[in-house]
Design an enzyme around this catalytic site. Structure first.
Site: not given
Ligand code: 5GP
Length: 360
Positions: A183, A185
């Site tokens: 992410c 953001t």
């Molecule tokens: P991880 O477990 O990989 O740290 O986080 C997974 C979460 O990241 C997902 O469930 C979703 O909420 C968020 N996420 C997935 N793709 C994106 C993206 O392209 N941008 C953002 N801001 N969040 C994402």
């Protein structure tokens, strides 16, 4: 302009304080939880870890494998009724949700899927920014149309919006803005909330109304998953930790990398084979091009595309995660996952672990 001065915490800012325990072994720890949902009145029983609705993670193959552990999968939004119907018999709808955005075409897709697959009980309404009025209206619309389905809605990170979504019809609120492994953001917008504090504050708000929360994003290791539960999360959603497995369906790429050794026989620097799989955020250019054919002009990409190590079958990873959480429970004296947050005292730390032999 206002500044809130109290410090908000992330997983990496705390550790569990160990406590005296009467538990003899990790085997004595029970991770299964039973929840009764506020609006749907449905009962859930399982290990409340969720695979994220991301490409390479929220696949039907992943759902089939994880349901053997009573672990939940939120399917990717791109599945259609026929894709799911083709899998009938292999998957257990008690441990799965269909996912949707908030366009009219998404509403029509939910109807098609639920008509063709009436055993599905859970709908995950997922947008990057759960603060828009349109999102709340959509949650209310789905609640009216499906009064006895369990509704997951998110993402938000504050108590006020957690309560708002519950009052609009959500049974479970998904919490997390910006902590995800792919992410961007926080870089693109400067918006976010440290995940541990978001969990503590949103769980308190949801539990006061008899509802539940999912901690979504930011877990990098089993210890982080345990910290999310310790902070009060009812479910913990994982993207990156489930990426790179056979069940994700991605293409495994093989390359040869120099490993720093001289191979005298071959009279050359030696190489090791490295296998990787592509993984990307669902708001990345890669995802937008794949699902919509382009990146819309008015929006910037808020996700990364990376190569993660290929990790084979997800069953081994799942066992590793569950073993870690069981061990946390034995350190703090929690006989069940339900007891973990009651048994949790976090200590704030400046350093998490010794990384002297880790590549920095
Ligand atoms: P991880 O477990 O990989 O740290 O986080 C997974 C979460 O990241 C997902 O469930 C979703 O909420 C968020 N996420 C997935 N793709 C994106 C993206 O392209 N941008 C953002 N801001 N969040 C994402």
């Amino acid at each position: 302009m206002r500044i809130e001065a109290d410090l908000k915490l992330d997983f990496a800012d705390v550790l569990f304080r160990p406590k005296r325990s009467t538990l003899k072994s990790r085997r004595d720890v029970h991770l299964t939880r039973t929840y009764h949902f506020k609006h749907s009145k449905k009962t859930y029983e399982g290990i409340p870890i969720m695979a994220a609705n991301m490409d390479g993670v929220g696949t039907l193959e992943m759902a089939e494998a994880l349901s053997e552990h009573s672990v939940f999968t939120c399917l990717v939004k791109s599945y259609k009724a026929a894709d799911i119907a083709a899998y009938e018999g292999k998957i257990d709808a008690r441990h799965m949700a269909i996912s949707t955005g908030t366009h009219d075409r998404d509403f029509a897709n939910i109807e098609e899927i639920l008509t063709a697959n009436p055993t599905f009980q859970t709908i995950c309404i997922d947008v990057a920014n759960g603060y828009s009025e349109h999102f709340g209206d959509f949650v209310a619309r789905v609640r009216t149309r499906y009064p006895s389905h369990t509704i997951i809605a998110g993402n938000v990170v504050t108590a006020d919006m957690t309560q708002e979504l519950i009052l609009r019809g959500a049974d479970i609120v998904k919490v997390g803005i910006g902590p995800g492994s792919v992410c961007t953001t926080r870089l693109q917008t400067g918006v976010g909330y440290p995940q541990l504090s978001a969990i503590i504050e949103c769980a308190d708000a949801a539990h006061g109304l008899g509802a539940h929360i999912i901690s979504d994003g930011g877990c990098t290791c089993p210890g982080d998953v345990a910290k999310a539960f310790g902070a009060g999360a009812d479910f913990v959603m994982l993207g990156g930790m489930f990426a790179g497995h056979d069940q994700g369906g991605g293409t495994v790429k093989s390359s040869h990398v120099f490993d720093g050794r001289w191979d005298a026989g071959a009279n050359a620097w030696s190489t090791t084979e490295k296998k990787t799989v592509e993984f990307y955020g669902m708001s990345s250019d890669t995802a937008m091009e794949k699902h919509f054919g382009e990146v819309a002009e008015y929006r910037s990409s808020e996700g990364r595309t990376v190569e993660v190590d290929y990790r084979g079958d997800v069953h081994a990873t799942m066992k590793d995660i569950l073993g870690g959480i069981r061990s946390t429970c034995t350190y703090v004296g929690a006989p069940t996952l339900k007891d973990l947050s009651k048994c949790t005292t976090f200590i704030r730390t400046a350093r998490q672990y010794n990384d002297v032999f880790v590549n920095r």
